[in-house]
Design an enzyme around this catalytic site. Structure first.
Site, PDB file in Angstrom:
ATOM      1  N   ASN A  49     -58.464  14.471  -5.697  1.00  0.00           N
ATOM      2  CA  ASN A  49     -58.586  15.545  -4.701  1.00  0.00           C
ATOM      3  C   ASN A  49     -59.182  15.034  -3.384  1.00  0.00           C
ATOM      4  OD1 ASN A  49     -57.641  17.469  -6.558  1.00  0.00           O
ATOM      5  ND2 ASN A  49     -59.693  17.661  -7.446  1.00  0.00           N
ATOM      6  N   HIS A 135     -59.885  30.184  -9.172  1.00  0.00           N
ATOM      7  CA  HIS A 135     -60.561  29.162  -9.959  1.00  0.00           C
ATOM      8  C   HIS A 135     -61.538  29.779 -10.978  1.00  0.00           C
ATOM      9  CE1 HIS A 135     -63.303  25.651 -10.566  1.00  0.00           C
ATOM     10  NE2 HIS A 135     -62.193  24.958 -10.360  1.00  0.00           N
ATOM     11  N   GLU A 179     -58.135  32.327  -2.900  1.00  0.00           N
ATOM     12  CA  GLU A 179     -58.310  30.953  -2.423  1.00  0.00           C
ATOM     13  C   GLU A 179     -57.425  30.754  -1.198  1.00  0.00           C
ATOM     14  OE1 GLU A 179     -57.730  28.020  -5.560  1.00  0.00           O
ATOM     15  OE2 GLU A 179     -58.929  29.202  -6.946  1.00  0.00           O
ATOM     16  N   SER A 183     -55.544  25.822  -6.221  1.00  0.00           N
ATOM     17  CA  SER A 183     -55.847  24.490  -6.721  1.00  0.00           C
ATOM     18  C   SER A 183     -54.768  23.898  -7.614  1.00  0.00           C
ATOM     19  CB  SER A 183     -57.180  24.508  -7.466  1.00  0.00           C
ATOM     20  OG  SER A 183     -57.123  25.389  -8.562  1.00  0.00           O
ATOM     21  N   ASP A 208     -62.156  31.122  -1.337  1.00  0.00           N
ATOM     22  CA  ASP A 208     -62.553  29.785  -1.766  1.00  0.00           C
ATOM     23  C   ASP A 208     -61.641  28.773  -1.065  1.00  0.00           C
ATOM     24  OD1 ASP A 208     -62.968  27.355  -3.056  1.00  0.00           O
ATOM     25  OD2 ASP A 208     -63.263  28.267  -5.026  1.00  0.00           O
ATOM     26  N   HIS A 211     -59.596  23.679  -1.381  1.00  0.00           N
ATOM     27  CA  HIS A 211     -58.444  22.798  -1.151  1.00  0.00           C
ATOM     28  C   HIS A 211     -57.814  22.988   0.221  1.00  0.00           C
ATOM     29  CE1 HIS A 211     -58.424  21.517  -5.365  1.00  0.00           C
ATOM     30  NE2 HIS A 211     -58.816  22.760  -5.603  1.00  0.00           N
ATOM     31  N   LYS A 230     -64.037  17.323  -2.386  1.00  0.00           N
ATOM     32  CA  LYS A 230     -62.586  17.054  -2.350  1.00  0.00           C
ATOM     33  C   LYS A 230     -62.251  16.382  -1.015  1.00  0.00           C
ATOM     34  CE  LYS A 230     -61.952  20.100  -6.111  1.00  0.00           C
ATOM     35  NZ  LYS A 230     -62.068  21.463  -6.595  1.00  0.00           N
TER      36      LYS A 230
HETATM   37  C1  LIG Z   1     -62.977  22.084  -7.539  1.00  0.00           C
HETATM   38  C2  LIG Z   1     -63.059  23.534  -7.254  1.00  0.00           C
HETATM   39  C3  LIG Z   1     -64.278  24.202  -7.271  1.00  0.00           C
HETATM   40  C4  LIG Z   1     -65.544  23.543  -7.762  1.00  0.00           C
HETATM   41  O1  LIG Z   1     -66.046  22.657  -6.831  1.00  0.00           O
HETATM   42  P1  LIG Z   1     -67.035  21.490  -7.353  1.00  0.00           P
HETATM   43  O2  LIG Z   1     -67.718  21.049  -6.119  1.00  0.00           O
HETATM   44  O3  LIG Z   1     -66.146  20.452  -7.959  1.00  0.00           O
HETATM   45  O4  LIG Z   1     -67.956  22.120  -8.357  1.00  0.00           O
HETATM   46  C5  LIG Z   1     -64.312  25.514  -6.877  1.00  0.00           C
HETATM   47  N1  LIG Z   1     -63.194  26.169  -6.513  1.00  0.00           N
HETATM   48  C6  LIG Z   1     -62.002  25.571  -6.503  1.00  0.00           C
HETATM   49  C7  LIG Z   1     -60.802  26.335  -6.079  1.00  0.00           C
HETATM   50  C8  LIG Z   1     -61.887  24.244  -6.884  1.00  0.00           C
HETATM   51  O5  LIG Z   1     -60.708  23.652  -6.932  1.00  0.00           O
END
Ligand SMILES: *Cc1c(COP(=O)(O)O)cnc(C)c1O
Length: 373
Positions: A49, A135, A179, A183, A208, A211, A230
């Site tokens: 990622n 997520h 989101e 993801s 969120d 990504h 990421k």
């Molecule tokens: C990876 C991810 C998270 C968690 O983030 P981390 O920093 O790895 O705990 C939260 N939301 C989404 C959509 C993700 O892909």
């Protein structure tokens, strides 16, 4: 503890028979990105990622090393105790400016940011309406909050509106969760339409952006959450919102209060990566060119992000194809339930700024040899 072992072994055998058992594979020499080593063999990997390749950028590494010299390896305590080094405020100001909000708050991870924020803001008598594909940590936060949770079909605005019409009036506060870039599917949410529905139905919107950062502009939500791990190549999470919301979270988000602050090196590395993300836009452009070429060659819907799912359906079949690719020296993860809905096991391909057109061509050939058109 023989009984305990017997119970978990039986559960694990069931997971194996359903193609759902997970295992850890240690990878070494990640420095060679996008090549990794596993058990002494090299693989070309398409499952990181680190979309912009900033995890190994020399300026990011230099910033992290300098922070260790000043602050040590760990923060030593919660940020509310003695762990609040100055790198936090600098990164938070930069994140707030990037998201167009008054303030931001850095958490220990994206997971902790989402569960802490949602469970602090919402409670019994409130309503949370979440896209079917958000997520796991948004859903965990919703469960922790005690609010009523309703799901709407992925990116389906008519269904979101009907959920609001059916349920909104029966609850005190309402929070919509989605989101920016999804993801496991790589597609984007229609944020303007969702925001309009939220306003029309007296509801708040939380997006969120784990990504999306670097690939689309995510603004206009009441709350934006994200990760430093990421595209920002480091570790940690954050929430961007108004001054009032951030101030409230500092006193109420349990995953913020009761967890140690991030090491200064992680915070400083993410801040440096955010600066490079803005000053080197050609990185994201290169990734999207590769992604669009890949989806064109495989006759898939045009890429909307560096995440390209190849849906296989059956769990075992997805594992078998990933295994065949591995024999060809290509590392892609088979993603299975509960990460994705049952019957949609997939190969999740991710491209990064460190991939070349030649490497993507090798991937296309290998996938076609496995029967993926
Ligand atoms: C990876 C991810 C998270 C968690 O983030 P981390 O920093 O790895 O705990 C939260 N939301 C989404 C959509 C993700 O892909």
């Amino acid at each position: 503890m023989p009984a305990l072992n017997a119970v978990v072994k039986e559960r694990l055998e069931k997971a194996v028979s359903q193609g759902l058992k997970r295992q850890l594979n240690t990878v070494s020499h990640q420095w060679l990105d996008p090549v990794l080593e596993h058990n002494g063999k090299s693989y070309l990997q398409f499952s990181s990622n680190d979309y912009l390749g900033l995890r190994t950028h020399t300026d990011v590494l230099r910033a992290a090393a300098a922070a260790i010299d000043i602050h040590g390896a760990g923060a030593g305590a919660s940020r509310l105790v003695t762990g609040n080094h100055p790198a936090f405020a600098e990164l938070e100001a930069a994140l707030a400016a990037h998201k167009g909000t008054e303030a931001a708050l850095v958490f220990g991870s994206g997971y902790l940011a989402n569960i802490g924020t949602i469970s602090a803001l919402m409670g019994e008598g409130d309503l949370i309406i979440a896209d079917k594909l958000v997520h796991a940590c948004m859903i965990d936060g919703a469960h922790l909050s005690g609010a009523k949770l309703v799901r709407f079909a992925h990116n389906d605005m008519a269904h979101l509106e009907s959920c609001l019409k059916q349920h909104r009036a029966n609850y005190t506060n309402c929070l919509i969760l989605t989101e920016s870039v999804f993801s496991m599917d790589g597609d984007r949410a229609p944020l303007e339409a969702i925001s309009a529905l939220a306003h029309a139905h007296d509801s708040w919107l939380m997006v969120d952006d784990a990504h999306g950062i670097g690939f689309m502009e995510t603004k206009g939500a009441d709350i934006i959450s994200g990760t430093l791990s990421k595209s920002l190549g480091s570790y940690g999470g954050y929430v961007a919102a108004s001054n009032a919301v951030i101030d409230y979270l500092i006193s109420h988000a349990r995953s913020f209060i009761f967890s140690t602050g991030l090491p200064a090196s992680a915070v400083t590395a993410a801040h440096e990566a955010l600066i490079i993300l803005k000053s080197e836009p050609e990185r994201a452009m290169h990734v999207m060119e590769l992604a669009e070429k890949l989806t064109g060659d495989l006759n898939l819907p045009k890429a909307q992000s560096p995440i390209i799912p190849v849906i296989i359906g059956d769990n075992q079949k997805a594992l078998e194809i990933a295994e065949r690719l591995r024999a060809e020296g290509i590392w892609i993860q088979a993603i299975r339930p509960p990460t994705v809905p049952p019957g949609t096991a997939r190969l999740r391909i991710t491209l990064t700024a460190n991939h070349t057109a030649e490497q993507v061509r090798r991937l296309v050939n290998a996938l076609q040899a496995c029967g993926v058109k």
